[in-house]
Each structure stands twice: as C-alpha cells, then as structure tokens.
Design a protein around this motif. Structure first.
Motif, mmCIF file in Angstrom:
data_model
loop_
_atom_site.group_PDB
_atom_site.id
_atom_site.type_symbol
_atom_site.label_atom_id
_atom_site.label_comp_id
_atom_site.label_asym_id
_atom_site.label_seq_id
_atom_site.Cartn_x
_atom_site.Cartn_y
_atom_site.Cartn_z
ATOM 1 N N GLU A 142 0.853 -1.203 0.000
ATOM 2 C CA GLU A 142 0.000 0.000 0.000
ATOM 3 C C GLU A 142 0.885 1.248 0.000
ATOM 4 O O GLU A 142 0.636 2.184 -0.766
ATOM 5 N N HIS A 143 1.924 1.233 0.806
ATOM 6 C CA HIS A 143 2.821 2.390 0.863
ATOM 7 C C HIS A 143 3.525 2.615 -0.469
ATOM 8 O O HIS A 143 3.936 3.733 -0.782
ATOM 9 N N ARG A 164 -11.086 0.274 -1.162
ATOM 10 C CA ARG A 164 -11.211 0.922 0.151
ATOM 11 C C ARG A 164 -12.631 0.894 0.676
ATOM 12 O O ARG A 164 -13.597 0.805 -0.067
ATOM 13 N N GLY A 183 -11.827 5.164 4.237
ATOM 14 C CA GLY A 183 -10.463 5.278 3.732
ATOM 15 C C GLY A 183 -9.557 4.104 4.078
ATOM 16 O O GLY A 183 -8.443 4.010 3.560
ATOM 17 N N LEU A 215 5.225 5.675 -6.325
ATOM 18 C CA LEU A 215 4.683 6.600 -5.339
ATOM 19 C C LEU A 215 5.819 7.203 -4.516
ATOM 20 O O LEU A 215 6.649 6.484 -3.979
ATOM 21 N N VAL A 216 5.858 8.523 -4.455
ATOM 22 C CA VAL A 216 6.784 9.204 -3.547
ATOM 23 C C VAL A 216 5.894 9.795 -2.459
ATOM 24 O O VAL A 216 5.198 10.775 -2.683
ATOM 25 N N PRO A 217 5.868 9.149 -1.291
ATOM 26 C CA PRO A 217 4.857 9.520 -0.307
ATOM 27 C C PRO A 217 4.919 10.995 0.069
ATOM 28 O O PRO A 217 5.989 11.562 0.271
ATOM 29 N N ARG A 271 5.527 7.257 6.460
ATOM 30 C CA ARG A 271 4.688 6.455 7.330
ATOM 31 C C ARG A 271 5.360 5.108 7.493
ATOM 32 O O ARG A 271 5.842 4.532 6.513
ATOM 33 N N GLU A 311 -1.880 1.582 6.928
ATOM 34 C CA GLU A 311 -1.993 2.121 5.580
ATOM 35 C C GLU A 311 -2.290 3.625 5.585
ATOM 36 O O GLU A 311 -2.790 4.151 6.569
ATOM 37 N N TYR A 312 -1.963 4.270 4.468
ATOM 38 C CA TYR A 312 -2.444 5.632 4.230
ATOM 39 C C TYR A 312 -3.944 5.551 4.030
ATOM 40 O O TYR A 312 -4.441 4.628 3.397
ATOM 41 N N LEU A 313 -4.666 6.499 4.545
ATOM 42 C CA LEU A 313 -6.100 6.508 4.297
ATOM 43 C C LEU A 313 -6.354 7.093 2.906
ATOM 44 O O LEU A 313 -5.697 8.037 2.489
ATOM 45 N N GLN A 314 -7.289 6.497 2.225
ATOM 46 C CA GLN A 314 -7.659 6.979 0.895
ATOM 47 C C GLN A 314 -9.115 6.575 0.659
ATOM 48 O O GLN A 314 -9.436 5.397 0.706
ATOM 49 N N THR A 315 -9.960 7.537 0.471
ATOM 50 C CA THR A 315 -11.382 7.210 0.320
ATOM 51 C C THR A 315 -11.635 6.656 -1.083
ATOM 52 O O THR A 315 -10.841 6.874 -1.997
ATOM 53 N N LEU A 342 -9.574 7.325 -4.543
ATOM 54 C CA LEU A 342 -9.099 6.223 -5.382
ATOM 55 C C LEU A 342 -9.604 6.401 -6.818
ATOM 56 O O LEU A 342 -8.892 6.171 -7.790
ATOM 57 N N TYR A 372 0.009 8.700 -11.002
ATOM 58 C CA TYR A 372 0.681 9.036 -9.735
ATOM 59 C C TYR A 372 0.385 10.467 -9.296
ATOM 60 O O TYR A 372 0.199 10.731 -8.110
ATOM 61 N N ASP A 425 -2.816 10.682 -7.430
ATOM 62 C CA ASP A 425 -2.950 9.815 -6.254
ATOM 63 C C ASP A 425 -2.778 10.660 -4.992
ATOM 64 O O ASP A 425 -1.742 11.313 -4.809
ATOM 65 N N ARG A 471 -1.927 10.080 -2.185
ATOM 66 C CA ARG A 471 -0.805 9.737 -1.304
ATOM 67 C C ARG A 471 0.521 10.287 -1.812
ATOM 68 O O ARG A 471 1.534 10.241 -1.123
#
Lengths: 595, 255
Positions: A99-100, A107, A111, B127-129, B133, B139-143, B147, B187, B190, B192
């Motif tokens: 996920e990261h 989801r 979230g 992904l470059v956060p 974390r 996990e990162y939250l993502q609704t 998404l 990306y 996204d 995140r």
C-alpha cells in the motif's frame, strides 16, 4: 564469446516474488549488485493474472490463529506449521508495504483498506484491488523496483542452467532471447522465483510462460521437489481455454448450480444451502472439494454441455450490475468478450482447470534450499504453507512475504560468500551453452515439438487429474518416459538465433517433461487421498500413519525420479477431521469444547 | 485452444508479415490457412501456425486473457491484442497480422519495447509519499472517491497499442507518448503522492504533453479503457496551471 556479468545476488524470475526479493536485497544493502533475470519483461509475469486478492488479518474479530487454522486445515495438515505461523504474522505488514508503494487497494468509505471473503476462510481477510489484484501488485512492485539503481534487470533473458561449484550455487547461464547470445551471471547467491508448472496440463489457467523452469533447474542439480503431486484444480474456469473466473465471484456472493439450477454442492458435505453466504460452506468451500464435487456431478450427468466440455453455472445475476462492475470488472469483461455473456443477465459456464502448483523446490522457512547459495520463493518453491491444498488468497501473500525473506537471505549470503575462480564457472557455463545449442543444430530427429508437448499435457490430464487411479498414473509415468526419449529426437523448424522462440519452447519442454515426471511419480507413490490428491482405487481415505509425510522427488537423470519422504512439522494443530459447511462447524465446536 | 482445432468446420487465411533478420532483406507477407471455431482468437490462430505449419514464426504471448500486455500487433491495420480478437470477425475474408507500428521490428511480430521501457523508467513511475509512514502505522487513508481519481489510469497493461496508434509518436519518437502520460497522471492524481512537481517538468518539457495533437486514437484502441487521451488532456490543464504558477513565482506543482 561468453559474456560474464558479476553480480552479488542473481534472481531468476521477475514476477511478484522475484521483484519483491530484488527490492528486499536492494534495501538491505544498496551496495550489492542485484541481477534480476526474466524471460519476459517483468510486467508480463504471470502474477499479473491473479485476480481475487491476498490474505492479511485486519479485522478485530479475526486473528492470526484463525488464518493459521484455515491454512493448515485447508492444506489437510501437510503444512509446516512453524512456517505457517511466521507467514500469517507477516502477511499484513507486507500488504501495508505494498500500500505504501502505491498499490490501489479497494477501500471502505472511511479510507481504510477493504477485505472480502474467500473460499475456506472463516473471516474476511482478503485484500483486493477490484478483481485485478495480481496485476496491481505486479505493476506496483515493478514500478517500485525502478527506484533502486542497484537492481540491474536482464529482461527477456532465459536461464538455461545454474552454475554450481564445490557444492555451492554460483550463478546462472542465460540466453539473451533477442540476440541468441549467452551470458554467465556470477553471483554469491541465487534466488529462483520462476512460478509454477501448470502448463504441463492441458486445460489450465496459466499463461504460456508458466513452464516450471526454475523447478527443473534446481531439480537437475539435486535439490528435491517436494509434494509435487498436489496440483490445484480451480473450480471455476472457462471451458476450453481454462481462463480463470476468480474465487472472489463466490466471495462476493455468486452461486454454483447444475443443469437443473440446483446448488449441488449441498450434496457433497458442504451444505446447508443458506440463501446467504456462510463462510467455509457451499460456494465458499475450499477449491479441492469444489473441483471434486464437479467431477461427481458430471458423472451423474447433471452438468451442462458446452462446445469445450461439460460445465456448471456460475450465477452472479443476483449481485446486480453495479456491484459486478465495481467489484468484478475483469470477470465481466472476460465473460462478455470471450463468451458473449453479460454476467448480470446470464450465468457463466465454468469447469475446473489446473491452476496452482502446491509443491516445488524444497526450501526451509527462510527460503534456503539444501544447495548452499540457492534460494527459492513463490509458487516455484515449497516453503511449506500450502500442504495438500492451497487456501485461496495465500499465494499473493506468499510471494510478498517469502519474496522479501529470500531477498534478505540471499543478500546476507552474498556478503559472506567468498568468490571463486571465474575460469571454472566459465567452463561449466560453456558446457551448458553447448547442450542448449545442440537443440538447434541437431541434424537428425523427426519429432515435432508441439506433438510431444500436447501428448504430455493430455497424459497429465488423463493420469493426474481431479481423481486418480494407480493404473492411470502408471500409464502417465510410462508415457512421460517415452516422451522424454522422443524429446531427444525433436527437430526444430527454426535454426536461427535472434528471437528463436521455438528454441526457447524446446528448452522449456525439456523442463516441463522432468517436472511432469516428478508430479506423476510422486502421485503414484502416495497411496492415500489428501487435499488435491484423490484416489478412487482403494486409497480413498487419508492415511496419517503412512502418509503424514512430505513427498521428495529426486532427479534420476534419464531415469525416473527417486521418491522419498520427509517429516511434516506439526507444532500445535494435530491432524483432525477436515470438514466444511455445517459438519465443519460441528467439528470446530467439538474441538473447541475438548480444549 | 489450438488443441480443439479438430472440431473446426471452417478455415481462414491468415497473412503474417514476416521478418527474419539475416534472412529477409525486408519484411514479407506469408499466408497460412488455419482451421478455427467461433471462439478461436487470432493468438490461437498464430499458435496453430507455429505448432502445426511453421515453428519459426515468432511472436510474444502469455496470459491469453488481455492482462499481461504481450500480444499487441496490427490486425488488419488496427493495433489490437491478438488474444482478445477473434478470427470469426474476419471470415470469410482473410486477416492480415503485422508487428505494431512505430516500433523497430526485431523479428516477425516481435517489436522492440526498449524505447517504451526506457521512458517508463524515467518518469518517476512510483509513489513518492507525501508524508512518511512506517508499516506499524498502517496504511495511508484513501477514500473510494480519492481512489477513483486515478483508478482508471492505473489500469494500463503496457501493451503499447496506443503507441502504435499515436501519429505524433510515429513522427517524433522522443514524445513520451499516451500510455506513459496516463501513468504520470496516475501518480500525480494519487492523494498519497508528493512528487507531482518533479513529474510536471516532464509534462511541460518539449517532448511532454504539448506534443500531443489531440487525435484521440490512443483511447480508441486501448483494450483496458484507460483513456490515455483523457490523461493527456488533464495533464495539459495541470501543465498550464503549473506554468502560470511558476510565472507567478509560486512553487510549482499541485492544483
């Protein structure tokens, strides 16, 4: 003439397990050079076709113990229980890592990652990215791997042998498919991550590349292949092509009916047929039991007929258009485009097809094979978590967890292993090259490659299918011996070097024939029924006295493999009754009361 | 499957553009007659040729179910996946199969994917956060709504059909091209991710989004409905906003 590349870690296969191993090795020590060798571009690897999802305990009412129990029961107690313990503890962290790295998990409204039910599973714990989970995991890993400059990819390079010196694996020899040139990749440690061997069977869900290459490479160098008789038939596949309709169809509430529209699974110890989905019952039973039920239903003449054999109905209509498009878009697309069926309007005809190779290269819980310097992870390996029948959604989790372990272990091994003289390795590599070249330059021989391949695949289906008998397995063993002989007389149409895919297929067929032999001989020797190995010739019961054992197939050169046995690690779950549906709930209650 | 060929009632002519380096001075058409059923794909037709008629025919394939992206080719002049295109569509006529346009032919139906893969490696395709974390933090939250902003663009299977379709890529191989524009957008969109600024430089560079002449054929041929033309379009909007912000002395990036 033979190029040499000096790596620290060489990884064969760039699917989920190979990519995860490469990233782990690169992370643990950026100073190491990681050669990632694959016969296809990484995003073509067969991980891409995994649909339903990957296990990882997240819900408050779930537990590692329940994941352990589902896995060990599902495997009919042929699992290494200490390895299963480690595995279930690492699944969720690995899913979070994905996920990261960007994996687009489906989801919940709040979230958090959503989970769905799968067959043989007590509580929902399957992480999913719609029904393209393997695709998303593979692309996430491939794209993430690009961050690491120490990973040097050898795309479209096909490994033809390992180099082994003084009892230690020292690298691989690979064919550059585009040019026909060979390269010796020296390494302090080698990880095999080449996937399964399902293409040795006729009707299967696997991509054309799933030819057991890595299994054969290790096997030829004396590493036993463990539990190869356990081939998983997935119950819901497209007649003819064998293309997969994910178990998530049933996880989301799909039902299976026979020609009369009757939910026949209730006749095979999986009931009661509740109108709602009950976990570990009916359509959410395990794969081996569902495939076996199909076989019986077919014998009773209660299946429907299609141009490509008999089938039952996978009925998703009641899920409704909206849910189907959201949760199962790939399934809708496959049904529509390959069968002309809209699952919202009509049931999909399905039948079992070979899907997964439970057995593989013998490795310990840290992915080390008995050959020093050689590691294996993912479907090609037998690390011990699948036993006699793999639980759905444990394979993507496996390649994540043990891909990482393999990368870390191989990096550690590479750092501590002194190098040897290149000349010795080069000589060995040159011998391997000469052997492979012989296939192209051979002047005699009359056998057609595809004839040998098709006869092998048909014979495996005849002898090593859902139900097996001694005489039929013996006939397959005999046939495979004959085909190995005839293989030596295969004459190729193509004698060129650049992109000679016929040559590539010929080497693959050599691998396949040997892996097929390991499967058939392991099956013949197991005189009991357990998980995916079911006999109807007087050995219909599980026999823990004689066969609570791992089968070990050892390479016999031109002869048949030698079959031996190894112990099964039982820590806290002694073999019990493997029951599903209401019977399973009674058994669990009784076991709970006894504790 | 080619195994079921025995039940076939009809035979179709498949013309394949062959090129064998060292043998053929230039690509040549070769004709084969192949039995087929209603559900026989072009890929299965090619497999039947390789199995039964001429083992030297080379092409890439694997999954057979339009997800691995290996078997893109020109089928009657249109970039399509061979596993996903059925012979019945062309009968009683013949079908012509050729390697993907705009890419160097390596052998028969195999083209070089090197340019695509090389470009992919250069677009920060990961992904470059936005914020670090640890795994322990979960996990990162993502609704679902967040998404949905990029889900479609994450569906690209790298089959390169859109590159064969893109007239601009045909004229200027330096152009990043539709599929990778979609990946950049995947990306950037996204919630995140935090590397949008760095990718915007690529988008606004000469070979970036402004090279696109908005023909839209990329989206027509896309077998996964990724709609790269839409991604290119959104990138143009973002690119323009980014340019305005830079001119105004603001730090480039987000909208």
């Amino acid at each position: 003439m033979l190029e040499t590349f000096k790596a620290d870690v060489a990884i064969v296969g760039a699917g989920g397990a190979g990519l995860r191993a490469a990233i782990a090795a690169a992370e643990i020590d950026p100073g190491l050079t990681v050669a990632l060798v694959s016969k296809v571009y990484p995003m073509r690897s067969h991980t891409v076709a995994a649909e339903g999802g990957s296990a990882g305990v997240v819900q408050a009412h779930d537990s590692l113990q329940q994941h352990f129990d589902d896995t060990v029961t599902g495997g009919d107690w042929l699992c290494e229980q200490d390895v299963v313990d480690y595995f279930v503890s690492q699944c969720t962290p690995e899913m979070v890592r994905l996920e990261h790295w960007g994996c687009p998990w489906s989801r919940k409204e709040d979230g958090h990652v959503n989970v769905r039910a799968f067959g043989g599973m007590k509580i929902e714990r399957t992480w999913f990215a719609a029904d393209k989970t393997g695709f998303h995991i593979l692309h996430t890993l491939f794209q993430t791997s690009i961050r690491y400059p120490s990973i040097r990819r050898f795309d479209e390079h096909f490994v033809v042998d390992l180099v082994v010196d003084e009892g230690r694996c020292r690298g691989v020899v690979a064919l550059d498919i585009a040019t026909g040139r060979f390269v010796l990749i020296e390494a302090g440690a080698v990880v095999i991550a080449t996937g399964g061997a399902g293409r040795v069977f006729r009707e299967n869900t696997n991509g054309g590349i799933v030819t057991g290459d890595g299994m054969a490479l290790a096997y030829r160098h004396g590493v036993p292949l463990r539990d190869m008789e356990f081939m998983q038939y997935h119950p819901t596949c497209m007649p003819g092509t064998g293309l997969l309709f994910t178990e998530a169809c049933r996880g989301e509430g799909g039902i299976l009916t026979n020609r009369e529209g009757y939910r026949y699974l209730q006749d095979y110890g999986l009931g009661p047929a509740d109108p709602w989905p009950r976990k570990k019952a009916m359509e959410l039973g395990p794969r081996d039991r569902l495939s076996q039920a199909f076989w019986h239903e077919d014998r009773k003449g209660r299946t429907v007929q299609t141009p490509h054999g008999s089938a039952v109905n996978l009925d998703l209509r009641h899920l409704g258009e909206k849910k189907l498009r959201e949760r199962l878009p790939l399934i809708c697309e496959l049904a529509q485009e390959f069968l002309g069926i809209d699952p919202a309007d009509a049931p999909i005809p399905v039948r079992p097809a070979v899907h997964y190779t439970m057995g593989g290269i013998l490795v310990d819980g840290r992915t080390a094979s008995p050959l020093p310097g050689l590691y294996a992870a993912g479907e090609c390996s037998s690390v011990g978590i699948h036993g006699a029948n793999r639980l759905g959604s444990n394979s993507l989790a496996e390649l994540s967890v043990f891909g990482r372990v393999a990368g870390e272990e191989a990096a550690r091994c590479a750092r501590t292993t002194p190098r040897v003289d290149t000349a010795t390795l080069t000589r060995q590599a040159e011998n391997a090259v000469a052997r492979v070249r012989e296939l192209v330059v051979r002047s005699d021989g009359r056998e057609r490659l595809s004839t040998v391949r098709k006869e092998m695949a048909q014979s495996m289906e005849n002898g090593c299918g859902i139900y097996r008998t001694g005489p039929e397995m013996q006939a397959t063993c005999d046939k495979l011996a004959e085909l190995r002989e005839r293989y030596r007389g295969v004459k190729l149409d193509d004698t060129s070097t650049a992109w000679n895919t016929e040559w590539l297929n010929a080497v693959e067929l050599g691998y396949q024939l040997e892996v097929a032999q390991a499967i058939a001989h392991s099956a013949l020797a197991r005189e009991e029924s357990r998980g995916a190995h079911q006999r109807i010739d007087g050995f219909a019961q599980r026999d823990d006295v004689r066969f609570l054992k791992h089968t070990l197939a050892r390479y016999g050169g031109a002869q048949a493999p030698g079959i031996g046995y190894g112990d099964v690690k039982i820590t806290r779950s002694p073999p019990g009754t493997r029951a599903y549906g209401a019977a399973g709930e009674h058994a669990e209650a009784a076991a709970g009361a006894a504790k | 499957m080619s195994e079921s060929g025995s039940k076939a009632a009809r035979v179709i002519e498949i013309e394949v553009l062959r090129y064998r380096p060292g043998t053929d001075a230039e690509p040549v058409w070769q004709s084969f007659r192949v039995p087929f059923l209603d559900d026989t794909s072009v890929l299965e037709g090619l497999q039947a040729i390789k199995d039964d008629l001429d083992g030297s025919l080379s092409f890439r394939w694997s999954c057979r179910m339009a997800i691995c992206g290996s078997c893109g080719m020109m089928i009657d002049g249109v970039p399509r996946l061979a596993c996903h295109t059925f012979l019945r569509e062309f009968f009683p006529g013949k079908v012509r199969v050729a390697p993907l346009d705009h890419m160097p032919i390596e052998r028969d139906l195999v083209v070089s994917a090197e340019d695509f893969v090389h470009k992919l490696e250069g677009i920060t395709p990961y992904l470059v956060p936005r914020e670090a974390r640890t795994v322990e933090q979960g996990e990162y939250l993502q609704t679902p709504r967040q998404l949905e902003q990029f889900r479609q663009f994450a569906g690209c299977i790298n089959c390169m059909l859109c590159y064969a379709a893109c007239p601009q890529y045909g004229l200027d191989p330096e152009f990043i091209g539709p599929g990778l524009m979609a990946l950049i957008h995947r990306y950037n969109a996204d919630s995140r991710d935090g590397a949008r600024a760095e990718r915007m430089e690529l988008i606004n560079a000469e070979q970036g989004v402004w090279s696109c002449t908005a023909v839209g054929y990329c989206s027509v041929v896309c077998p996964k409905h990724v709609d790269p033309a839409n991604a290119v379009n959104q990138n143009k909007v973002n690119g323009a906003l980014d340019w305005v912000k830079r001119r105004a002395g603001l730090k480039g990036g987000g909208t």
